[in-house]
Design an enzyme around this catalytic site. Sequence first.
Site, PDB file in Angstrom:
ATOM      1  N   GLY A  65      72.762   7.065 -30.689  1.00 45.45           N
ATOM      2  CA  GLY A  65      73.276   5.736 -30.386  1.00 45.45           C
ATOM      3  C   GLY A  65      72.280   4.669 -30.790  1.00 45.45           C
ATOM      4  N   GLY A 113      74.479  10.698 -29.037  1.00 44.72           N
ATOM      5  CA  GLY A 113      75.829  10.163 -29.121  1.00 44.72           C
ATOM      6  C   GLY A 113      76.738  10.955 -30.032  1.00 44.72           C
ATOM      7  N   GLU A 136      66.534  13.702 -26.024  1.00 43.84           N
ATOM      8  CA  GLU A 136      66.257  12.457 -25.305  1.00 43.84           C
ATOM      9  C   GLU A 136      64.943  12.431 -24.537  1.00 43.84           C
ATOM     10  OE1 GLU A 136      70.456  12.524 -26.404  1.00 43.84           O
ATOM     11  OE2 GLU A 136      69.174  13.998 -25.436  1.00 43.84           O
ATOM     12  N   ASP A 144      72.334  12.310 -21.955  1.00 50.12           N
ATOM     13  CA  ASP A 144      73.524  11.721 -21.338  1.00 50.12           C
ATOM     14  C   ASP A 144      74.782  12.181 -22.078  1.00 50.12           C
ATOM     15  OD1 ASP A 144      72.921  10.201 -23.620  1.00 50.12           O
ATOM     16  OD2 ASP A 144      73.598   8.321 -22.737  1.00 50.12           O
TER      17      ASP A 144
END
Length: 349
Positions: A65, A113, A136, A144
């Site tokens: 992302g 993402g 991450e 996430d």
Amino acid sequence: MTEDVITRKVGSVGRITLNRPKALNALNQDMVTAMVEALKAWREDDSVKAVVVDGAGEKGFCAGGDIRMLAESGQAGDDRAWTFWRDEYQLNTLIAEYPKPYVALIDGITMGGGVGVSIHGEFRVAGDRTMFAMPETGIGFHPDVGGAYFLPRLMGELGVWMGLTGARLKTADCIAAGVATHYVPTNSHPALIEALETETLDNDGEKVDAILERFAGDPGQSDLGMVQPLIDAAFEGDDLTVILNRLETADDAWSKAVLKILSGKSPTAVKVTLAALRKGADLSLQDVMVQDLRVSSRFLKEGSDFYEGVRAVIIDKDNAPNWSEPISDAEVAAYFEPLDADKEMTFLE
């Protein structure tokens, strides 16, 4: 409208192409919004029998992302990051609950993402260039986009190892782990897409599955089977100190290498991630998305590791983050507390 994602109908297929090849097709707000709008429209369109998603360029399906924007939003104290995450997690959930076959061609780098817009779909098709990871913790953040849902559901402790270390799976590993449902050689992807676009499909996925099987190849042998016992032995439980001690006392090259990798990650992010994965194992996908929005929002406000990770990896690119000291169990628990009512996760109709 945005040129960063191309949506169109071809035959009985809704087609989405992520179109930021210079940024490895990393998602931005406009792309998320366009994908949601297209998927919602096609959900109600009886002429659309399936959805096929791919990425422009040769290097990435989708590498994540807009990390820089997220950090800038957090430092400015505005709502851009929160809005992006809410909309992205709504998109992930829409894909997971989609009533029609959803095919993601995860050829090239598929991280963060990019995992979110593929792993929750019915079909994930690896190619020769597939590189799948949730890295991450290396930027002081957590896996996430529903990572706390799918990672704990992989075999043994494989998902915990991936989530904590950012381990990368190549094509054969993706098939062995189950994160990819099919392997189709990269040079066959254009013909595969043409077949999906031109042949008669149904909404239950059987015809799509048959077409994928027709183009499928042998991805070769994965090494995961060899290291799975080591992964399971090292990463069991919810106490990070115990996991690190196991790796430290194990007398093998794999454990030493993994310990070195873990020591380079944000101690805060690793500890919060372990807690998130253990909680996620017992939650529904929607409940994980609620948890994700809480935890993501807290990474902008608690401590400095996310900003330091973005500086080291994205901005200065010195890959030498100066992480803060590990946080207490009570501080970890605070990451999971509810947000203000108007900031909690909501879902699309």
